[in-house]
Scaffold this motif. Structure first.
Motif, mmCIF file in Angstrom:
data_model
loop_
_atom_site.group_PDB
_atom_site.id
_atom_site.type_symbol
_atom_site.label_atom_id
_atom_site.label_comp_id
_atom_site.label_asym_id
_atom_site.label_seq_id
_atom_site.Cartn_x
_atom_site.Cartn_y
_atom_site.Cartn_z
ATOM 1 N N LEU A 74 0.384 -1.838 -4.951
ATOM 2 C CA LEU A 74 -0.535 -2.846 -4.428
ATOM 3 C C LEU A 74 0.186 -4.184 -4.336
ATOM 4 N N GLN B 48 0.186 4.287 -6.163
ATOM 5 C CA GLN B 48 0.170 3.333 -5.061
ATOM 6 C C GLN B 48 0.706 1.978 -5.500
ATOM 7 N N GLY C 56 0.785 -1.226 0.000
ATOM 8 C CA GLY C 56 0.000 0.000 0.000
ATOM 9 C C GLY C 56 0.816 1.274 0.000
#
Length: 219
Positions: A119, A117, A106
């Motif tokens: 992931l 971001q 994150g």
């Protein structure tokens, strides 16, 4: 006009896609999975008037990382990789040790004033991760337009892949463009809504069925 700049480069013997990604209104870009042909990456930067500010590594496999030493010899930029991937891969740790910047799940990166971001999507490897950049998802070998990454190689985990697809990537908006790590489909880019409707690996409601399908013997 799209707010995101993306340059998709098909390079190497394994149909790899290398990406330059950044805000359209900025000169700053990340390169995702710098491999195979660093001069071609640099030509694209010059052609589009972009400035490299970092390298994002989706996972440790050589077909996604083999250009990093050459790239780092010419560009003094950080290299972002998931912390779990650095723990897993001594080869990746040894490739560009001084430039590595570990990311936690994150974690956010700022490029040209915009926040992207990381992931964490394990399954292909323990530290595989995707870059969610505005309206695009650069997925490495986690997911392709019509498939997902292998889970039978060192570090692979089909149960983790199921969770990555059914939990993490299930939440990515339908209109987000999937930018895969290889040219394995009839189209090089597809909206995530279409991917989830048509990609068979998103069609399983339980982990056991997914694992049986993903790990079935190939003829």
């Amino acid at each position: 006009m799209e707010a995101l700049y993306v340059r998709q480069l098909k390079l190497g013997a394994m149909k790899n896609f290398v990406y330059l990604v950044g805000p359209r209104d900025s000169s700053e870009v990340l390169v995702v999975d710098a491999a195979w042909d660093v001069p071609a990456i640099e030509r694209a930067l010059v052609e589009d008037g972009k400035r490299l500010v970092g390298a994002f590594v989706s996972h440790c496999h050589g077909d996604h990382t083999n250009g990093l030493p050459e790239l780092l010899s010419r560009h003094d930029v950080p290299v972002y990789a998931q912390r779990a991937e650095l723990d897993f891969s001594a080869d990746l740790r040894g490739l560009v040790p001084g430039a590595l910047r570990p990311l936690d799940p994150g974690a956010e990166l700022t490029v040209g004033g915009r926040v992207f971001q990381a992931l964490h999507t394990p399954g292909h490897t323990p530290g595989s991760h995707c870059l969610l950049a505005q309206d695009a998802l650069v997925s490495g070998d986690t997911v392709f337009v019509n498939g997902c990454g292998r889970c039978d190689m060192k570090g692979g985990d089909p149960e983790a892949m199921y969770r990555s697809l059914s939990q993490v990537l299930a939440r990515v908006p339908d209109q987000t463009r999937l930018l895969p790590g290889h040219d394995y489909a009839d189209v090089p880019v597809e909206a995530m809504g279409e991917v989830r409707r048509n990609n068979p690996y998103f069609g399983f409601g339980d982990v056991a069925s997914f694992v049986a399908y993903r790990m079935r013997p190939r003829g």
